[in-house]
Motif scaffolding. Sequence first.
Motif, mmCIF file in Angstrom:
data_model
loop_
_atom_site.group_PDB
_atom_site.id
_atom_site.type_symbol
_atom_site.label_atom_id
_atom_site.label_comp_id
_atom_site.label_asym_id
_atom_site.label_seq_id
_atom_site.Cartn_x
_atom_site.Cartn_y
_atom_site.Cartn_z
ATOM 1 N N ILE A 229 71.073 14.382 42.710
ATOM 2 C CA ILE A 229 71.677 14.852 41.044
ATOM 3 C C ILE A 229 72.572 13.907 40.651
ATOM 4 O O ILE A 229 73.157 13.299 41.405
ATOM 5 N N GLU B 20 77.942 19.231 33.528
ATOM 6 C CA GLU B 20 76.321 18.589 33.227
ATOM 7 C C GLU B 20 75.918 18.081 34.408
ATOM 8 O O GLU B 20 76.156 17.161 34.999
ATOM 9 N N THR B 21 74.754 18.482 34.925
ATOM 10 C CA THR B 21 74.088 18.030 36.118
ATOM 11 C C THR B 21 72.814 17.981 35.769
ATOM 12 O O THR B 21 71.903 18.763 35.456
ATOM 13 N N THR B 22 72.173 16.876 36.249
ATOM 14 C CA THR B 22 70.574 16.616 36.158
ATOM 15 C C THR B 22 69.992 16.159 37.487
ATOM 16 O O THR B 22 70.483 15.308 38.173
ATOM 17 N N GLN C 220 75.724 14.005 38.156
ATOM 18 C CA GLN C 220 76.753 14.921 37.751
ATOM 19 C C GLN C 220 77.570 14.035 37.038
ATOM 20 O O GLN C 220 78.228 13.317 37.438
ATOM 21 N N LYS D 270 73.767 22.565 45.867
ATOM 22 C CA LYS D 270 73.771 21.686 44.565
ATOM 23 C C LYS D 270 72.480 21.677 43.889
ATOM 24 O O LYS D 270 72.279 21.517 42.901
ATOM 25 N N LEU E 25 72.639 23.682 40.672
ATOM 26 C CA LEU E 25 73.689 23.209 39.735
ATOM 27 C C LEU E 25 73.108 22.786 38.454
ATOM 28 O O LEU E 25 73.511 23.217 37.167
ATOM 29 N N PRO E 26 71.867 22.097 38.273
ATOM 30 C CA PRO E 26 71.321 22.082 37.117
ATOM 31 C C PRO E 26 70.866 23.111 36.350
ATOM 32 O O PRO E 26 70.855 22.943 34.924
ATOM 33 N N TYR F 287 79.465 9.012 35.484
ATOM 34 C CA TYR F 287 78.953 10.060 36.446
ATOM 35 C C TYR F 287 78.988 9.810 37.822
ATOM 36 O O TYR F 287 79.487 8.746 38.351
ATOM 37 N N GLU G 56 80.486 22.486 43.249
ATOM 38 C CA GLU G 56 79.692 22.787 44.445
ATOM 39 C C GLU G 56 79.560 24.445 44.816
ATOM 40 O O GLU G 56 80.597 24.909 44.493
#
Length: 396
Positions: free
Chosen positions: A326, A277-279, A328, A264, A267-268, A294, A111
């Motif tokens: 997100i 890997e963050t979406t 993650q 956050k 982060l993506p 995840y 973070e």
Amino acid sequence: MNTKYRHLFNEAFSVEKYKDLIQDINSEFDYEVTFRIGESPFFIRNELKQQLIEGCNQVIDFIKRDDFRSLTNRALELNRKVPNEDNHTTFLAIDFGICEEDGKIVPKLIEVQGFPSLFNFQYHLSKKFVSHYPFLSELTPFLNGLNHESYLKLVEEAICNNHPKENVILLEIEPEKQNTKIDFYYCHRDIGIPIVCVTELIQKGKQLFYKNDKGEEILVKRIYNRVIFDELDLRTDLKLNFDFSSDVDVEWAGHPNWFFRISKFILPYLKGKYFIETTLLSDIKEIPKDLENYVLKPLFSFSGSGVIFHVKKEDIEAVIEKDLYILQRKVNYKPIIQSPNGKVKAEVRILAVWKKDAPSPTLVTNLVRLSRGEMIGVKFNLDKDWVGGTVGMFEK
């Protein structure tokens, strides 16, 4: 980790010495600290230190991008926007989990926050450890060649920006009830600024005032902001005489907008060996079949609230505002700190200060959290020892 100092510390450690350390801290203000302080510092070798610095610099490079504001304007739209935003954040807190990847130790960004952390408490915690374990004077909690004197001067300059101390306030929601109020006490003693509750601010036109101990109204020129809007929005019982959305003549040491921009939410965008890997949930076209790998996190929560560690498909489907969450990928925290009864996981928060006219923030010190649980944080480590908040000590 630094095995030399781990051996020295563990040889010198006892439960009685730990209790003496806690009592030493509690006696400063005749106040018992309400969060758990870890038994030991984290002794960080130069190799890990350089990785942490490299990871921080990559985060900072992204924040300094010319298009950073346009990329993060959506974060303000999703929350709220406070007028008179300055050119950059005043504070940064960059959290790395100490993980294992391909058999090697590597810090992974968990973070990042454009918000102050325990700048004053950490300063004193490191001094307390040295006081009780004198050989630790060979190490330092600071970065960039800072010492106790230069560190405190830099923090004071960032908070006050050369204003008279009585015109600078530490602003919080009912500060006497906050878990981190030990940091407020140290800030008041170290820097000399008053601690003010949001309900005590008085707005007159474009000016803000608070009342001092004599009942006199004092003009506020700069606010060291410790208010989390998540909490403020829930406190509908509070009667405020000031609206954060008002255009007032005041400077911010930590403008509220940066809490949302640097969060956050970014982060993506971050790619590289130190990033996970963050979406954004709204960008996920197909829910992963291996959800056990995840974690589901709200974008703007604080202190781990709302995080779902064991994610199910129904959890994702139940989220209505998918642009506020997100997904993650989990990382493998490596138990690395040898305690008397097993090894302990660690998360290192590097703290940075960005003075008003400086081209970049300065990495200054750190905060470490020790854990034996699935997640880092006191509430995930109840009834355990060698867990809680502590400080990292670097080689000089």
